[in-house]
Design an enzyme around this catalytic site. Sequence first.
Site, PDB file in Angstrom:
ATOM      1  CG  ASP A   1      -2.444 -13.144 -13.692  1.00  0.00           C
ATOM      2  OD1 ASP A   1      -1.914 -13.422 -12.510  1.00  0.00           O
ATOM      3  OD2 ASP A   1      -3.626 -12.606 -13.884  1.00  0.00           O
TER       4      ASP A   1
ATOM      5  CB  CYS B   1      -2.933  -3.797 -20.387  1.00  0.00           C
ATOM      6  SG  CYS B   1      -3.586  -5.607 -20.234  1.00  0.00           S
TER       7      CYS B   1
ATOM      8  CG  HIS C   1      -2.079  -0.941   1.134  1.00  0.00           C
ATOM      9  ND1 HIS C   1      -3.029  -0.899   0.015  1.00  0.00           N
ATOM     10  CD2 HIS C   1      -2.539  -1.822   2.145  1.00  0.00           C
ATOM     11  CE1 HIS C   1      -3.864  -1.719   0.550  1.00  0.00           C
ATOM     12  NE2 HIS C   1      -3.588  -2.254   1.578  1.00  0.00           N
TER      13      HIS C   1
END
Length: 577
Positions: A457, A504, A191
């Site tokens: 991925d 992307c 974060h």
Amino acid sequence: MTKTLKGIAASDGIAVAPAYLLVEPDLSFSKTTVSDVESELARYKKAISVSTAEVEKIRDSAKKSLGEDEAQVFEAHLMILNDPEFTGAIENEIKEQKINSEAALDETAQKFITIFEGMTDNEYMQQRAADVRDVSKRIMAHLLGKELPNPASIDHEVIVVAHDLTPSDTAQLNKKFVKGFVTDIGGRTAHSAIMARSLELPAVVGTESITKDVQNGDTVAVDGLNGDVIVKPTDSEIEEYKQKSADFLKQKAEWEKLKNEPSVTADGKKFTIAANIGTPNDMPGVNDNGAEAVGLYRTEFLYMDSKDFPTEDEQFEAYKKVIEGMHGKQVIIRTMDIGGDKHLDYWDLPEEMNPFLGVRAIRLSLQNEDIFRTQLRALLRASSYGKLGIMFPMIGTLNELRKAKAILGEEKDKLVAKGVKIGSDLEVGMMIEVPAAAVLADQLAKEVDFFSIGTNDLIQYTMAADRGNDNVSYLYQPANPSVLRLIKHTIDAAHENGIWCGMCGEAAGDSTMFPILLSMGLDEYSMSATSILRIRSLMKKLDTNDIKELANKACYVSETAEENEKLVSDLMKKVSN
């Protein structure tokens, strides 16, 4: 004595300033028995109330300085503070065991943290442990009458140094005074690192020992470009880093001049540099950085930020806002990619041993057609407001693709029959992120208008290495020849079948990967908005004639990712000279 530490470059930039240690107060306590339970409950509830008000204030501040997406973590904190399962369990401990609030809070929090940390196959739920820690620490401080570190009170230029920075800490950093930060632990996907990039603060994380190696007031030089930190630098090193900082700012100013320039190579070949976004609120950054398209709109955030499934009209308005905001430039919208590490509190999905290899993305959509059809109708309706591309994620087989296209076709026919206008230049594409799809790209290319390669991925599935697992992070190698061969095969298959191919994933904005991808002829590069001008500048330096053999060397001559990194490094030295 001067000391140099190596960490992870989490946010670009260079800064030199005195260290400001965020030191936690002593929150130790003794477990005691209470005689007046009602009074103890009132004390506990007051701590909850004050903590809630603080988090609401931090959230509102974060929305202004960081945007809606980054402020969502504080919504999660508020959910914990208002969760009857959490707060109610603490109250029950006070009532039933007649113990003080501190002990009840600690025992309950540890139970929740243990449960969340034990969910090793679910990264999203594991992250909730950090949220419980952050919230519990705040409540405990109020119970003990202690003050937590307050970064918002910093009133002079500093480099913040901490073991870790919580989201609450990071959201309070004032860019006027905080010039960067360094932590012992953390990674680029934490974060705090994400927020640092939003704030454009230089940051280095994961140094392991910075809090032991620095004292308050020590001069610290932070290089967020390379991951270097120098504690007590010499005068000459300070001057060197100040010059590096000036050079970087000058470079950023030069990049700014490219905002309205086309993305072309040194020999005049044009490509498209696009932006990845999560919500319509990201659009100012997209346009401010001169994006030529939106290459990925992650619609799952629309679901994750809602308390229930977003309606067709709510989705339509969100998609329309982004499409109109691009003023005729293409917007690629990915259908929901829920599953894996992305979960919805209101959707009770079955537990899976390995959710990344389970029912996620298009698999989940095809098993829940009503939800899928609602999203497709909203997308089709929005298509008349600009140039839209609808993209299916996690396609692994031709049958999956054909079924998804068939459902889209059915919904399109129904809307047309009702007189609803559909965009005339609507394109339908798919992501290449499953290795099986990359291998079959030549067949899949006959079924769609475009490909978009999702490297995040694709790499983890190709290397069989969880990208969120530090123990196997060394295997997450974008430049590995095996990964590059799949990428090249995908691009070649697209072009041989007359369709365009984009990317992307994070690799599209990686300075090492970019020359290799350009050599492969990749058509569109979609990345974080803040990376666009840097990559556009890099593109202008490269002549496609000079790098035409780079792809083949990277795929078929090099044996390791390290060899490919050196290959690009040597190339860029020649370009610079």
